[in-house]
Each structure stands twice: as C-alpha cells, then as structure tokens.
Design an enzyme around this catalytic site. Structure first.
Site, PDB file in Angstrom:
ATOM      1  N   ASP A  26      -3.969   8.690  -1.768  1.00 22.96           N
ATOM      2  CA  ASP A  26      -4.758   8.217  -2.901  1.00 22.96           C
ATOM      3  C   ASP A  26      -5.025   9.352  -3.883  1.00 22.96           C
ATOM      4  OD1 ASP A  26      -6.203   6.388  -4.408  1.00 22.96           O
ATOM      5  OD2 ASP A  26      -8.073   6.785  -3.354  1.00 22.96           O
ATOM      6  N   ASN A  28      -3.301   9.777  -7.076  1.00 24.20           N
ATOM      7  CA  ASN A  28      -2.243  10.150  -8.022  1.00 24.20           C
ATOM      8  C   ASN A  28      -2.653   9.884  -9.472  1.00 24.20           C
ATOM      9  OD1 ASN A  28      -0.412  10.985  -6.050  1.00 24.20           O
ATOM     10  ND2 ASN A  28       0.477   8.951  -5.828  1.00 24.20           N
ATOM     11  N   TRP A  31      -5.525  12.139 -10.673  1.00 23.64           N
ATOM     12  CA  TRP A  31      -5.019  13.505 -10.872  1.00 23.64           C
ATOM     13  C   TRP A  31      -4.367  13.623 -12.245  1.00 23.64           C
ATOM     14  CZ3 TRP A  31      -0.101  15.346 -11.835  1.00 23.64           C
ATOM     15  CH2 TRP A  31       0.109  16.708 -11.651  1.00 23.64           C
ATOM     16  N   HIS A  43       2.106   9.839  -9.901  1.00 22.22           N
ATOM     17  CA  HIS A  43       2.975   9.318  -8.839  1.00 22.22           C
ATOM     18  C   HIS A  43       4.188  10.217  -8.653  1.00 22.22           C
ATOM     19  CE1 HIS A  43       0.495   5.822  -8.531  1.00 22.22           C
ATOM     20  NE2 HIS A  43       0.762   5.411  -9.766  1.00 22.22           N
ATOM     21  N   ASN A  74      -1.172  -3.812  -4.757  1.00 25.29           N
ATOM     22  CA  ASN A  74      -0.755  -2.993  -5.905  1.00 25.29           C
ATOM     23  C   ASN A  74       0.048  -3.760  -6.948  1.00 25.29           C
ATOM     24  OD1 ASN A  74      -0.295   0.099  -4.022  1.00 25.29           O
ATOM     25  ND2 ASN A  74      -2.085  -0.676  -5.104  1.00 25.29           N
ATOM     26  N   TRP A  75       0.533  -4.961  -6.588  1.00 24.66           N
ATOM     27  CA  TRP A  75       1.243  -5.777  -7.577  1.00 24.66           C
ATOM     28  C   TRP A  75       0.327  -6.153  -8.740  1.00 24.66           C
ATOM     29  CZ3 TRP A  75       6.286  -5.762  -7.182  1.00 24.66           C
ATOM     30  CH2 TRP A  75       6.903  -5.688  -5.932  1.00 24.66           C
ATOM     31  N   SER A 202      -8.845   0.459   2.898  1.00 24.42           N
ATOM     32  CA  SER A 202      -8.045  -0.290   1.914  1.00 24.42           C
ATOM     33  C   SER A 202      -6.946  -1.136   2.547  1.00 24.42           C
ATOM     34  CB  SER A 202      -7.446   0.669   0.871  1.00 24.42           C
ATOM     35  OG  SER A 202      -8.472   1.247   0.097  1.00 24.42           O
ATOM     36  N   GLU A 213      -8.965   8.452  14.686  1.00 25.73           N
ATOM     37  CA  GLU A 213      -9.912   9.414  14.138  1.00 25.73           C
ATOM     38  C   GLU A 213      -9.692   9.462  12.625  1.00 25.73           C
ATOM     39  OE1 GLU A 213     -12.262  11.205  15.790  1.00 25.73           O
ATOM     40  OE2 GLU A 213     -11.715  10.109  17.623  1.00 25.73           O
TER      41      GLU A 213
END
Length: 259
Positions: A26, A28, A31, A43, A74-75, A202, A213
């Site tokens: 997560d 991208n 950033w 990406h 994500n579509w 998610s 963990e």
C-alpha cells in the site's frame, strides 16, 4: 535478545524465519502525490520494491511470498489508473521472468483471471510455465483477488460436491473447506505485512490469516526495500506464537523460556 526498539544488525542471522509472508503493498499513489507526480508513477516505482523484497526473501530462506497486487475492489478506481495497472502487470510479467529464473523463484497468480484481457491471461500462463521448475521460493501474486471472493468460490465448490453426493454435511470441517481455497497446498501466512501506514487487512487472505502475525509499516510501498523487509522479519523473529495456548504451556512443551 533485542527488544522491538532495538534493531539487530543486517548481517545478524534471524532466530526464526517465517515460512510464508503475505504483503499488502500500500501507498504507491500517496507516495506519488507527495512528489507532485501522477498516482501511476507510484505504481511504476513500486516495482523496484517488489524486486528488492523478492530477492531478500530468497536470501532469507522464505518459502512463500504472497503479494497483494490488485484487489477485486480495485476495478472501482479511475479507468486510466486501472489501464496503467494492467499495462504494468503485462510489462512486469514479460520483464521479470528472467530475474525470477536467476533467483530460482516460481511464479503463481491467484485470483479470478477471467476478468483480465485474454492477452494478459496468456502472459500469466506463459510466465507461470517459464518459472515452473524453480525451487528457491514461490512468489504468489494476488490479482483480482479478494478474501471474500476466495471463501465464496470455495463455498460454491463445496455445494457442488454436496449436490453430486460426494460430500455429506458431517464431512464438512475446516480442513475440507481449506482444501477448496485459492492455495490449499501451502501453509498459511506466518507474517502479514502492510505498508503505507494503514492498519487494516483490506479483504486479503481472510481465512488464511487467522493466526498470522501482523506488522504495519508507515513506509509507502516504493520506500519499502530490503532493509525494511529485514526489519519486519527481525520483528517477527522475536515474537512468541501461541496459537491459543498460554506462554507457560509453550514453555513446558518446548523446555524454553518465552521469546
């Protein structure tokens, strides 16, 4: 033994290495935005982190690395971003196969492939075949994957078997159900990492992460390289995994003090 605030040196061998690591890559887009770049630039930058983490996983002796590349949700993103993601997926499959072979990494894609363009589906099959003999590590890319989708498709398979008379209600247990999920031949993730500062899973590996963990990093994915991955592995190495038992029970069973 080091505490969580004390980092062991990078060349210090880990006391315990997870067999299977799962990562939600997560950050991208954020950033890129912080650098006044389009989200798609993030990406593209994230591919370098994938390479670094895969190669470090091989060095550390990890058996399975599962990366969440594209969720079934994500579509819903802007069509331009989805288009770039598909293009990036295509180019990465073509460009990275030789690097995977150099590191003896086998590739597997998990998720609902039928939604992808036929050309991409062929490219996936070709990349899987080209790396099928590799032994050092299995790299699973979760693409068009969702944990609820995984459980739902397993339930459909189970119902179909019941309708055919191959399964009776009393036969249904966790082991049987697990064999119908996306990767029944592998151990569940020991360590689940999420970058980008968010603290949620998610819809990723919902069933398989029951006893994982968790490790949350504030680094955006393009910032998460080999050193950050080693830090996460070192943190895991210092944890005691009880699987519902008490620390005293584990101490008695192993003859060792608590980690």
């Amino acid at each position: 033994m080091a505490t969580d605030t004390q980092k062991p040196s990078n060349d210090q061998p880990l006391q315990r290495v997870p067999r299977h690591v799962a990562i939600v890559m997560d950050g991208n887009g954020r950033w890129a935005i912080r650098r006044n770049l389009p989200r798609t630039a993030g990406h593209r930058a994230g591919v370098k982190s994938v390479r670094a983490v895969v190669e470090e996983g091989v060095r550390q002796g990890i058996g399975v690395l599962t990366l969440f590349a594209f969720s079934s949700e994500n579509w819903r993103r802007p069509k331009s971003e989805v288009s770039v993601l598909m293009e990036l997926f295509m180019s990465a499959l073509r460009a990275e196969v030789s690097r995977l072979n150099e590191n003896s990494v086998r590739l597997r894609i998990i998720g609902e492939r039928s939604a992808f363009p036929e050309k991409l589906q062929r490219r996936i099959a070709e990349a899987e075949e080209a790396t099928s003999a590799n032994k050092s590590m299995l790299l699973q890319i979760a693409a068009n994957y969702g944990g609820r989708w995984d459980i739902t498709q397993a339930a459909r398979r189970l119902v179909a078997q019941a309708c055919e008379g191959r399964v009776a209600p009393e036969d249904v247990d966790e082991e049987l159900f697990s064999r119908l999920l996306a990767f029944p031949d592998l151990p569940d993730p020991d360590l689940f990492i999420r970058t980008g500062g968010e603290k949620r899973i998610s819809n990723f590996l919902l069933w398989q992460s029951a006893y994982s963990e968790f490790y949350f990093s504030d680094l955006m994915w393009p910032e998460f390289g080999a050193e950050a991955f080693r830090d996460a592995l070192a943190n895991f190495s210092r944890r005691q995994r009880r699987f519902g038992l008490t620390g005293q029970q584990l101490t008695t069973a192993t003859g060792r003090g608590a980690d």
